[in-house]
Structure formats: C-alpha cells, structure tokens
Enzyme design. Structure first.
Site, PDB file in Angstrom:
ATOM      1  N   HIS A 101     -29.768 -77.714  59.143  1.00  0.00           N
ATOM      2  CA  HIS A 101     -29.612 -76.426  59.811  1.00  0.00           C
ATOM      3  C   HIS A 101     -30.590 -75.393  59.226  1.00  0.00           C
ATOM      4  CE1 HIS A 101     -27.543 -72.951  61.670  1.00  0.00           C
ATOM      5  NE2 HIS A 101     -27.768 -72.354  60.499  1.00  0.00           N
ATOM      6  N   GLU A 102     -30.661 -75.318  57.910  1.00  0.00           N
ATOM      7  CA  GLU A 102     -31.575 -74.364  57.289  1.00  0.00           C
ATOM      8  C   GLU A 102     -33.029 -74.734  57.572  1.00  0.00           C
ATOM      9  OE1 GLU A 102     -30.492 -71.643  56.247  1.00  0.00           O
ATOM     10  OE2 GLU A 102     -28.392 -72.228  56.310  1.00  0.00           O
ATOM     11  N   HIS A 105     -34.188 -73.213  60.706  1.00  0.00           N
ATOM     12  CA  HIS A 105     -34.697 -71.839  60.608  1.00  0.00           C
ATOM     13  C   HIS A 105     -36.175 -71.815  60.220  1.00  0.00           C
ATOM     14  CE1 HIS A 105     -30.931 -69.963  61.418  1.00  0.00           C
ATOM     15  NE2 HIS A 105     -30.339 -70.376  60.315  1.00  0.00           N
TER      16      HIS A 105
END
Length: 231
Positions: A101-102, A105
């Site tokens: 998920h990170e 980004h």
C-alpha cells in the site's frame, strides 16, 4: 457546549462511532494476519523493494519508521518509504499488504497522480486550519463576532476538503497494492484474503475521518446560518 448539542451529536456522532469501529477492525485484521506468514517468506521491506524496483523506482529508499506500530507512510519530499517495525521486519500477509500500500503512494508520486499532488499542496493550509479554524470559530461565537467565526469556518474547511481528497489517494494506493502483489507473483490469490481484510479495514478509517470533518463543518455552518441560537 457543542458536544452536548443534539444537532452536533446527530452530525458528528455517527462518523465518530464509525471511526472507532474502523480502528478496531484495522487493528484486529492487522493483528490476525500478522500471524500468517507469506508463502515466499518475504519481509515487508523486501516486498516494497521488489515492487519499487520492478517499476524503476530504485531511487526511493526504504527505512524503518520511528513512530511505532502502524506508523507506515511514504514521504514524497524525500522519496523515502518508512515502514513500522512489524511491517519492515515482518514476513506476514499484513506486512506485505501494508508495505505494498505504501509502495502504491510512491508509484502515485512518480506518476504525478493528481489527487496526491493536490493533497500535498494542501498540507500547509491544513496544518493551520485544522487547529486554528475551530479556535477562531468558538472565539467568534462566544464574543458574538460572526465575521471571526466565519473566518474559522473557512480555515477549517481546508481540513474537510483535505479529508475528502485523501479518499481517492488511499483507495488508489490499495488498488495498486492488490494488483501488483499478484502481478509480480509476490502473493498467490489465496493469500489475498488477508491483504484485502487489512487494507479494506484501513480504508474505512479514512471514510470515517472524511465524514467526521464534513459533519463538523456542516454543524459550524448551520450554527452561523441561524440554525441554532447562542447558549
């Protein structure tokens, strides 16, 4: 004063309860799937490195976060992905999901994803508006200076917009994470149940934050528009 106003409770309490439920679900899902190792035995740091390198983002560094559990975040200004100890060192499904998920980004940053760019540009005003706005509102309310209260509302509205803009940023990062974990053969389809549980629960916390910010802003506006009298 405001907390015991029935109107405030109607507008803010549902979002507050949703937020508490979302936090419970996030911690519960993370703790559950932090006990389930991935088939390949990769740590969160290794998962992030594989995904970043596969998309040519070799310049993005990965380092442990000093903020404790669930303090994972990506810093676009320094191009550093910081993972909490449980994620950085952990080889679990929860660690893989959060790390991916990170990484999402970082991929958004590289692609100049519009909502992420917009959110980044709003950070300075949000830092001021989120705490100064309510103070100005209440000060103006108590001294019967409507203009000051409206100034507070305007400042606080930046925080509300920020919370709304955050939604597509977080949803898209999770979408990228889920796709890449399968596409890069890091996890199997059967392992995605744990990842989905963790990331979907985390997404709910952002929904709750946006609803709470909107509810509070609406309450301020209704007060100043004559919906409630001073007490």
């Amino acid at each position: 004063m405001f907390f015991f106003d029935p109107l405030y409770l109607i507008l803010a309490l549902p979002a507050l309860l949703l937020g508490l439920y979302a936090q419970y679900r996030t911690k519960s899902a993370f703790n559950k799937y932090a006990q389930v190792p991935t088939r390949r035995g990769l740590t969160g740091a290794q998962v992030a490195r594989l995904l970043l390198d596969a998309d040519g983002l070799t310049n993005v560094q990965i380092e442990p976060s000093q903020g404790g559990k669930l303090s994972d975040h990506y810093d676009p200004s320094s191009k550093i992905l910081r993972l909490s100890p449980d994620v950085y060192q952990g080889d679990s499904l929860a660690a893989a999901g959060v790390a991916a998920h990170e990484t999402g980004h970082a991929l958004q940053d590289a692609a100049h994803y519009t909502p992420l760019v917009l959110r980044g540009a709003m950070v300075p005003s949000v830092r001021i508006g989120s705490w100064l706005g309510p103070l100005l509102f209440m000060a103006g309310w108590f001294i019967h200076l409507t203009q000051l209260s409206w100034a507070g509302v305007i400042l606080f509205s930046a925080a509300s917009v920020f919370a709304v803009v955050t939604l597509p940023v977080e949803f898209d990062a999770s979408r990228r994470a889920k796709q890449l974990l399968i596409a890069r053969n890091i996890l199997g389809q059967d392992e995605m149940v744990g990842v989905n549980s963790v990331l979907n629960a985390a997404a709910l916390t952002y929904v709750a934050a946006a609803l709470q910010a909107i509810g509070t802003l609406l309450y301020y506006v209704l007060l100043l528009s004559g919906g409630r009298s001073r007490r």
